[in-house]
Design an enzyme around this catalytic site. Sequence first.
Site, PDB file in Angstrom:
ATOM      1  N   ASP A 319       0.838  -1.183   0.000  1.00  0.00           N
ATOM      2  CA  ASP A 319       0.000   0.000   0.000  1.00  0.00           C
ATOM      3  C   ASP A 319       0.883   1.248   0.000  1.00  0.00           C
ATOM      4  OD1 ASP A 319      -2.741   1.202   0.427  1.00  0.00           O
ATOM      5  OD2 ASP A 319      -1.738   1.967   2.217  1.00  0.00           O
ATOM      6  N   GLU A 348       1.513   0.202  -4.965  1.00  0.00           N
ATOM      7  CA  GLU A 348       1.084   1.487  -5.510  1.00  0.00           C
ATOM      8  C   GLU A 348       2.314   2.374  -5.660  1.00  0.00           C
ATOM      9  OE1 GLU A 348      -3.251   2.555  -3.942  1.00  0.00           O
ATOM     10  OE2 GLU A 348      -1.858   2.205  -2.310  1.00  0.00           O
TER      11      GLU A 348
END
Length: 645
Positions: A319, A348
């Site tokens: 994340d 990400e």
Amino acid sequence: MKKNYMFSAFLAAMITLNVNAQGRFDEMEYGKTKTVFRLNAASLPKVRIYKAGQGGRPVKTVKMRAIGDNRWEATVKGDLSGMFYTFDIGKGECPGTFAKAVGVNGNRGAIINMADTDPVGWADDRRPAIASPADLVIYELHMRDFSISPTSGMQHRGKYLALTEPRAIDYLKRLGVNAIHFQPLFDFASVDETQLQRPQFNWGYDPKNYNVPEGSYSTDPYRPEVRIREFKEMVQALHKAGIRVIFDAVYNHTFDIDGSNFQRTYPDYYYRKTADGRYSDGSGCGNETASERPLMREFMIESVKYWINEFHIDGFRFDLMGIHDIETMNQIRAAVDEIDPSIYIYGEGWSAGTCAYPQDQLAIKANTPRLNGIGAFSDDMRDALRGPFSDDTKGAFLAGIKGEEESLKFGIVGGIAHNQVDMTRVNYDKKPWTNNPTQQISYVSCHDDMCLVDRLKASIPGLKDASRSEADRMAELIRLDLLAQTAIFTSQGVPFMLAGEEMLRDKKGVHNSFSSPDSINEFHWDNLKQYPQVFEYYRGLISLRKNHPAFRLANADAVRNHLEFIATDDCLVAFRLKNLEGIDSWKDIIVILNANKEAKLVSVPEGEYTVACCNGVINEEGIGMPFEGKEVLADEQSALILYRK
């Protein structure tokens, strides 16, 4: 910034690094005659022993002794199995930074023998084999969403055990996905495990205890061993079905600062600060962790290794990976390679705000070439298909808006350098950002932002036209939905889909459903009966990709040698996979993606072709009679796939 680095170096120097990392984070070592507690802490801690996971006074308090700089240890004699513990350095009690078992709501560590949590046959559990990350079909799933609806027909609704039930396993096998990326399954802070009779929902991006499964997904959060055993049973069942398990790793921030285990044991060490002394907030959640500091870096490495070794995890999605430094991510990759190089790591390639660390040293998408085999999400491809993240009402290729073709082509080649992709016309990146296509996650929707159905309804003018019949609007919605996923699954890279898209899932237009009720987030299983053609198309796409290696070449040179684009009109992208002898059973494949509202003629190399996909139907054996020619008609708002043997 200079003051911040000096502070970091000063704290780093305080840490003794001459003990192995695993020992540094082995905070509780249980034995039948004694239990040893160890902690990295800024000042002298006490260990408090409790009978229960919450409430009551400690039955024993023990001061720890120094065994190195900011390193402490205490031994408590006797058999403490079934008891609970906390560490206290005066900042509030906590279960330490690396608790492996906890009581209800994760406020106290639990003293258990981890070997007792293994289900029958766990030692024989094996990771499903893959030859390349390009072979993965990733299915992003929230544990509660999948089974909480009464329409799911599952017994353990919203629980780990739902994914062990035949209905769930048979469904996933029939769909064909071979990797589930679960949204956070570690112990998170936003759900009260003592109130599970009351519906509660959160995505779980609010870490509390990083190395313990979340209790609300277990059948009994009060018993520490239950959540661990049931998690393992789920992994075991998925592995038997040939499905890998990918862990959503949220090391970039904690739920809060003052109440976090990091802050209570080692104040301010684990967090970045700005030059003026404020906590940096690259996560958008009030804080960001400092992965570049030795103890935080080792924590991340050891945590990843622990999930692999204890829980048999097969992959990691980081994340807001853009908050972490490149060196830490590469060290994680190297540590994982020593266990199993097939374990895929991606994340990400951005942060949610400005980080207090130089951008050229962060694991952002632009720096992916410096990440050793670590992948990142392609927002270029996502937004080329459906429109920008910043405005749900704006469409792109799927809306018949010209100018997005080059960005889509860049996604189709997997983010590599290709002489037929003009990078000056790509929407976000002006130079290639992958070394090989396996570093690109190809997707059009995920848990963030609207799901695909809602985004199409919000951005396609014809779907908002009340003068049209519901049947006409739904037919167009389905055509565009299938077209979008055809682009994803026939592109190079690693395909990724949001769970439930195959049953035309919607979230009633909610953009950010992180704490929305089940009525917004749950799957509507009855949709499988209402829209069976959607599931069958998704199933066919996944099968097509699995059956034909040409769609997953994995190597940049192979893509450049075998994939060429065909000249087309606006809102039309076509490509050919050629010279496939020795690679694929089909020697020539043509894929045409037509987002126009009318059929379009496309010139193709002259020859006899079999149609494998046309107007929302996939059949690898052929649709209709083979045809011979050098022009083909691509139906409106749909994909056409042809091949020659």
